[in-house]
Design a protein around this motif. Structure first.
Motif, PDB file in Angstrom:
ATOM      1  N   TYR A  53       0.724  -1.296   0.060  1.00  0.00           N
ATOM      2  CA  TYR A  53      -0.166   0.009  -0.004  1.00  0.00           C
ATOM      3  C   TYR A  53       0.746   1.292   0.011  1.00  0.00           C
ATOM      4  CZ  TYR A  53      -3.971   3.145   0.771  1.00  0.00           C
ATOM      5  OH  TYR A  53      -4.766   4.162   0.701  1.00  0.00           O
ATOM      6  N   THR A  54       2.055   1.293   0.836  1.00  0.00           N
ATOM      7  CA  THR A  54       2.905   2.380   0.708  1.00  0.00           C
ATOM      8  C   THR A  54       3.461   2.564  -0.584  1.00  0.00           C
ATOM      9  OG1 THR A  54       3.205   2.071   3.423  1.00  0.00           O
ATOM     10  CG2 THR A  54       5.011   3.359   2.126  1.00  0.00           C
ATOM     11  N   VAL A  55       3.981   1.539  -1.157  1.00  0.00           N
ATOM     12  CA  VAL A  55       4.566   1.642  -2.483  1.00  0.00           C
ATOM     13  C   VAL A  55       3.349   2.317  -3.362  1.00  0.00           C
ATOM     14  CG1 VAL A  55       5.319   0.511  -4.473  1.00  0.00           C
ATOM     15  CG2 VAL A  55       6.422  -0.193  -2.219  1.00  0.00           C
ATOM     16  N   THR A  56       2.276   1.898  -3.432  1.00  0.00           N
ATOM     17  CA  THR A  56       1.149   2.354  -4.181  1.00  0.00           C
ATOM     18  C   THR A  56       0.869   3.877  -3.888  1.00  0.00           C
ATOM     19  OG1 THR A  56       0.144   0.331  -4.422  1.00  0.00           O
ATOM     20  CG2 THR A  56      -1.164   2.200  -5.104  1.00  0.00           C
ATOM     21  N   HIS A  57       0.762   4.335  -2.753  1.00  0.00           N
ATOM     22  CA  HIS A  57       0.681   5.671  -2.042  1.00  0.00           C
ATOM     23  C   HIS A  57       1.785   6.690  -2.622  1.00  0.00           C
ATOM     24  CE1 HIS A  57       0.276   9.197   0.248  1.00  0.00           C
ATOM     25  NE2 HIS A  57       1.428   9.075   0.775  1.00  0.00           N
ATOM     26  N   PHE A  58       3.044   6.011  -2.689  1.00  0.00           N
ATOM     27  CA  PHE A  58       4.088   6.717  -2.974  1.00  0.00           C
ATOM     28  C   PHE A  58       3.969   7.133  -4.433  1.00  0.00           C
ATOM     29  CE2 PHE A  58       7.019   5.568   0.677  1.00  0.00           C
ATOM     30  CZ  PHE A  58       6.521   6.431   1.622  1.00  0.00           C
ATOM     31  N   ALA A  59       3.730   6.076  -5.329  1.00  0.00           N
ATOM     32  CA  ALA A  59       3.519   6.363  -6.838  1.00  0.00           C
ATOM     33  C   ALA A  59       2.532   7.164  -7.262  1.00  0.00           C
ATOM     34  CB  ALA A  59       3.227   4.956  -7.355  1.00  0.00           C
ATOM     35  N   PHE A  60       1.530   7.400  -6.254  1.00  0.00           N
ATOM     36  CA  PHE A  60       0.300   8.096  -6.567  1.00  0.00           C
ATOM     37  C   PHE A  60       0.685   9.586  -6.164  1.00  0.00           C
ATOM     38  CE2 PHE A  60      -3.474  10.797  -5.161  1.00  0.00           C
ATOM     39  CZ  PHE A  60      -4.354  10.587  -6.088  1.00  0.00           C
ATOM     40  N   GLU A  61       1.581   9.761  -4.993  1.00  0.00           N
ATOM     41  CA  GLU A  61       2.021  11.180  -4.691  1.00  0.00           C
ATOM     42  C   GLU A  61       2.937  11.632  -5.758  1.00  0.00           C
ATOM     43  OE1 GLU A  61       2.199  11.565  -0.085  1.00  0.00           O
ATOM     44  OE2 GLU A  61       3.970  11.439  -0.988  1.00  0.00           O
ATOM     45  N   GLU A  62       3.836  10.922  -6.187  1.00  0.00           N
ATOM     46  CA  GLU A  62       5.021  11.060  -7.100  1.00  0.00           C
ATOM     47  C   GLU A  62       4.381  11.621  -8.396  1.00  0.00           C
ATOM     48  OE1 GLU A  62       7.355   7.581  -7.001  1.00  0.00           O
ATOM     49  OE2 GLU A  62       8.022   8.122  -4.958  1.00  0.00           O
ATOM     50  N   ASP A  63       3.358  10.588  -8.890  1.00  0.00           N
ATOM     51  CA  ASP A  63       2.725  11.229 -10.267  1.00  0.00           C
ATOM     52  C   ASP A  63       1.834  12.609  -9.982  1.00  0.00           C
ATOM     53  OD1 ASP A  63       1.720  10.710 -12.854  1.00  0.00           O
ATOM     54  OD2 ASP A  63      -0.248  10.544 -12.107  1.00  0.00           O
ATOM     55  N   LEU A  64       1.504  12.822  -8.731  1.00  0.00           N
ATOM     56  CA  LEU A  64       0.769  14.096  -8.642  1.00  0.00           C
ATOM     57  C   LEU A  64       1.905  15.131  -8.720  1.00  0.00           C
ATOM     58  CD1 LEU A  64      -1.913  15.740  -7.926  1.00  0.00           C
ATOM     59  CD2 LEU A  64      -1.503  15.019  -5.512  1.00  0.00           C
ATOM     60  N   PRO A  71       9.031  21.241  -7.922  1.00  0.00           N
ATOM     61  CA  PRO A  71      10.414  21.409  -8.129  1.00  0.00           C
ATOM     62  C   PRO A  71      11.033  20.399  -7.163  1.00  0.00           C
ATOM     63  CG  PRO A  71       9.838  23.464  -6.888  1.00  0.00           C
ATOM     64  CD  PRO A  71       8.426  22.647  -7.409  1.00  0.00           C
ATOM     65  N   LEU A  72      10.732  19.981  -6.146  1.00  0.00           N
ATOM     66  CA  LEU A  72      11.494  19.004  -5.401  1.00  0.00           C
ATOM     67  C   LEU A  72      10.893  17.492  -5.478  1.00  0.00           C
ATOM     68  CD1 LEU A  72      11.663  21.331  -2.317  1.00  0.00           C
ATOM     69  CD2 LEU A  72      13.452  21.083  -4.051  1.00  0.00           C
ATOM     70  N   SER A  73      10.331  17.137  -6.693  1.00  0.00           N
ATOM     71  CA  SER A  73       9.712  16.083  -6.492  1.00  0.00           C
ATOM     72  C   SER A  73      10.748  14.977  -6.775  1.00  0.00           C
ATOM     73  CB  SER A  73       8.978  15.808  -7.932  1.00  0.00           C
ATOM     74  OG  SER A  73       9.415  16.179  -9.075  1.00  0.00           O
ATOM     75  N   ASP A  74      12.136  15.089  -7.254  1.00  0.00           N
ATOM     76  CA  ASP A  74      12.930  14.135  -7.435  1.00  0.00           C
ATOM     77  C   ASP A  74      13.678  13.852  -6.104  1.00  0.00           C
ATOM     78  OD1 ASP A  74      12.761  13.987 -10.177  1.00  0.00           O
ATOM     79  OD2 ASP A  74      14.591  15.216 -10.674  1.00  0.00           O
ATOM     80  N   SER A  75      13.596  14.788  -5.298  1.00  0.00           N
ATOM     81  CA  SER A  75      14.312  14.782  -3.755  1.00  0.00           C
ATOM     82  C   SER A  75      13.216  14.001  -3.128  1.00  0.00           C
ATOM     83  CB  SER A  75      15.001  15.818  -3.115  1.00  0.00           C
ATOM     84  OG  SER A  75      13.657  16.662  -3.233  1.00  0.00           O
ATOM     85  N   HIS A  76      12.026  14.246  -3.468  1.00  0.00           N
ATOM     86  CA  HIS A  76      10.939  13.704  -2.503  1.00  0.00           C
ATOM     87  C   HIS A  76      10.777  12.186  -2.813  1.00  0.00           C
ATOM     88  CE1 HIS A  76       7.058  14.572  -0.277  1.00  0.00           C
ATOM     89  NE2 HIS A  76       6.905  13.293  -0.562  1.00  0.00           N
TER      90      HIS A  76
END
Length: 148
Positions: A53-64, A71-76
């Motif tokens: 679930y955490t992997v899926t959540h992170f993927a959702f956040e990263e896509d958003l 601008p800090l999406s790569d470091s996030h």
């Protein structure tokens, strides 16, 4: 009584993200219950679900964040990757028969609280611009169909 009760100060103001964060807290509480019941198999299942679930959540956040031009999406994203690697080590230790539950729950609570309050809240203004555009498009489209 739950191990961790959701604190509204953790809300970022994006309903779908807040719901996903609350689900992670639910997983932590389920982990506490399974540990209290000394149900190793249930702990295993919850731990697997939590990681997935955490992997899926992170993927959702990263896509958003990507859509929003944060601008800090790569470091996030790197923070997310480091966290998943760390949690995976706990999963491996559990699979070897070690009791990692309490330590993991404590680390998850601390990490999630800090991550939401100190990192996730920074991308919210960017994400809201994207989400508001999508809402506007949806409202205009539905208005044509329903005469609003």
């Amino acid at each position: 009584m739950s191990y961790w009760t959701w604190d509204p100060s953790l809300n970022v103001g994006i309903d779908v993200i807040d719901g996903q964060h609350r689900r992670i807290v639910d997983y932590i509480n389920e982990l506490d219950t399974a540990h209290s019941e000394k149900d190793h198999e249930k702990v295993t299942q919850i731990l697997m679900g939590l990681v997935d679930y955490t992997v899926t959540h992170f993927a959702f956040e990263e896509d958003l964040m990507r859509q929003a031009g944060y601008p800090l999406s790569d470091s996030h994203k790197k923070v997310h990757e480091t966290f998943i690697s760390h949690i995976s080590k706990y999963k491996e230790q559990h699979e070897k028969g070690q009791d990692i539950t309490r330590k993991l729950m404590s680390e998850l609570q601390i990490w999630l609280t800090n991550h939401i309050k100190n990192e996730d809240k920074h991308y919210v203004p960017y994400a809201n611009k994207v989400l508001n555009k999508k809402k506007g498009w949806l409202n205009r489209t539905l208005g044509r169909f329903f005469g609003d």
